[in-house]
Structures are given as structure tokens and as C-alpha cells.
Design an enzyme around this catalytic site. Structure first.
Site, short mmCIF file in Angstrom:
data_model
loop_
_atom_site.label_atom_id
_atom_site.label_comp_id
_atom_site.label_asym_id
_atom_site.label_seq_id
_atom_site.Cartn_x
_atom_site.Cartn_y
_atom_site.Cartn_z
N LYS A 224 0.83 -1.21 0.00
CA LYS A 224 0.00 0.00 0.00
C LYS A 224 0.87 1.27 0.00
O LYS A 224 0.65 2.17 -0.79
CB LYS A 224 -0.84 -0.07 1.28
N ARG B 198 -9.35 3.53 9.35
CA ARG B 198 -9.02 2.15 9.71
C ARG B 198 -10.15 1.46 10.46
O ARG B 198 -10.04 0.26 10.73
CB ARG B 198 -7.79 2.16 10.60
N ARG C 220 11.02 -6.06 5.63
CA ARG C 220 10.65 -4.65 5.48
C ARG C 220 11.50 -3.71 6.32
O ARG C 220 11.68 -3.92 7.52
CB ARG C 220 9.17 -4.50 5.86
N ARG D 39 10.92 -1.04 11.60
CA ARG D 39 10.02 -0.42 12.58
C ARG D 39 9.71 -1.42 13.69
O ARG D 39 9.54 -2.60 13.43
CB ARG D 39 8.73 0.00 11.88
N ARG E 266 -0.99 -7.34 14.35
CA ARG E 266 -1.52 -6.27 13.48
C ARG E 266 -2.48 -6.83 12.44
O ARG E 266 -3.51 -6.23 12.13
CB ARG E 266 -0.37 -5.54 12.78
#
Ligand code: AMP
Length: 216
Positions: A13, A88, A127, A160, A171
Site C-alpha cells: 500500500k 481504519r 521490510r 520499525r 496487526r
């Protein structure tokens, strides 16, 4: 163009919406970036949300909505924007609808990038994100030109806290429970464009832009 991007963490995204925002010359409004900025500045709000974010849980709707109200300008309503990571929850989607209604504008399209959980978990393992501008990279599929450094702003890249594997699973579960219902919300309003996030990233960008241009 006034756009929303929805998708599970790791769907691509962030990468896609930056390209689409650049193509249409509109601003990206990322609630995650705004919250991380508050944490870096050690504001009372930042300190109050830090633990929640590190756990991978959602920040309370009223806090997020206030940040969006403070950040969005009449210029943005006119010129267009791409929301990243917002709305969200159904509560946020409803409130955004009301905010835009008051400003006399509507959302043009909601781009829903869909990817299976198994793909997400393997992707998130690689990531890394720019500590300054928030640009996402992937060690395996989308590495920076020079190791550990952002191509765009030269700042350091790091993983992160909320991209660590155990947090990613949490998540995803939260995403399925709280965010997936807004897919139906936008489908019912005839705004949804669903695309698979698996495959060549450039091809996915091309398809999104082609679809959005066809709608204009
Ligand atoms: P993101 O950068 O979009 O992945 O967001 C990182 C974290 O910020 C999320 O896991 C949440 O803790 C928080 N966050 C960002 N946007 C929202 C939102 N719209 N509602 C609730 N929490 C959010």
C-alpha cells in the site's frame, strides 16, 4: 483526486500510494507518519500513543480523527489527497464521510490492495523503513540503491518496532477485525476498486492509475 488506500500491513500500500499521489500531483496524508512525528517530538500526545503503536494496536478513534481534522486544509479538499492508513475503523470511515460532506466534497475512489496472510508474513520479514520520510523498502524485493540508506532523502533505514514478526501477526488480526468491515462500507457506496497486491509492483501501479484515469 481524493483517494483512500486500504490493505493489510505489507500489501504494498505504502509503495503504491506514493507513486499514485506523485502521478496525480496530490498530497499524501498518513496518520501513521503524523503519529510517529508526534512520538519523535515527544509531545504529550506522542508519549500517550507510543506504547499502543509499538504493540501494533490501533490508536483511539477520537485521537486519530482530531489529528486528521487538524491536518487537512481547505486547499487539500480542493486539490485532492491520498489517505494512507486512514480510515481504519467504521467509526473513522463514518466521521471522514461527515468531514468531507461538510466541505462539500466526496471520495473519488477507494483502492483496496488484497494479499493473503502467508504472503504478508514472509514479506514483512524483509521490510525496512526510512526513519525520516517514512519511505518503505524491502531487503529482498525492493532494496535501496545503497545499503541502509534512503534513496530519496539519505536518512538511515531501519526495521520499525511494529514490523517485528510477533507484532505483525497481531496487526493482521486487528486489521481483519476492525479494518476489513470498511471494505463493505465503501463497496456499498460504489467506491471500491479491488486489486491483488501480488505480482510486479510496476504493473500493479500501472493498473491502479489506468483504472483511476478511466473513472475521471
Ligand atoms: P501505519 O504507518 O499506517 O502502519 O500505522 C502505524 C501504527 O499507527 C498503527 O499500527 C496504529 O498503531 C497507528 N495508526 C495509524 N493510523 C491509524 C488509524 N487510522 N487508526 C488507528 N491507529 C492508527
Amino acid at each position: 483526486m481524493r483517494l483512500i488506500f486500504i490493505g493489510p500491513p505489507g500489501a504494498g500500500k505504502g509503495t503504491q500510494l506514493v507513486r499514485v499521489a506523485e502521478y496525480f500531483g496530490v498530497k499524501k496524508i498518513s496518520t501513521g507518519d503524523i503519529l510517529r512525528e508526534q512520538i519523535a517530538l515527544k509531545t504529550p500526545l506522542g508519549l500517550s500513543v507510543e506504547e499502543t503503536m509499538n504493540r501494533g494496536a490501533y490508536v483511539a478513534d477520537d485521537i486519530v480523527l482530531q489529528l486528521v481534522r487538524d491536518r487537512i486544509t481547505s486547499e487539500d479538499f480542493k486539490e485532492g489527497f491520498v489517505f494512507d492508513g486512514f480510515p481504519r475503523t467504521l467509526e473513522q470511515a463514518d466521521s471522514l464521510w461527515a468531514i468531507l460532506d461538510m466541505a462539500g466534497v466526496t471520495i473519488d475512489k477507494v483502492v483496496y490492495i488484497n494479499v493473503d496472510d502467508a504472503v504478508i508474513i514472509s514479506r514483512m520479514a524483509g521490510r525496512i523503513t526510512c526513519s525520516s520520510c517514512g519511505k518503505p523498502y524491502n531487503i529482498l524485493s525492493y532494496p535501496p540503491k545503497s545499503e541502509g540508506v534512503c534513496d530519496d532523502c539519505g536518512a538511515e533505514l531501519s526495521m520499525r518496532e511494529d514490523d517485528k514478526p510477533e507484532t505483525v501477526k497481531r496487526r493482521l488480526a486487528i486489521y481483519r477485525e476492525l479494518t476489513e468491515p470498511i471494505i463493505d462500507y465503501y463497496e456499498e457506496r460504489g467506491l471500491l476498486f479491488e486489486i491483488s497486491g501480488v505480482g510486479d509492483a510496476d504493473e500493479i501501479t500501472r493498473l491502479i492509475i489506468e483504472t483511476l484515469n478511466a473513472e475521471e
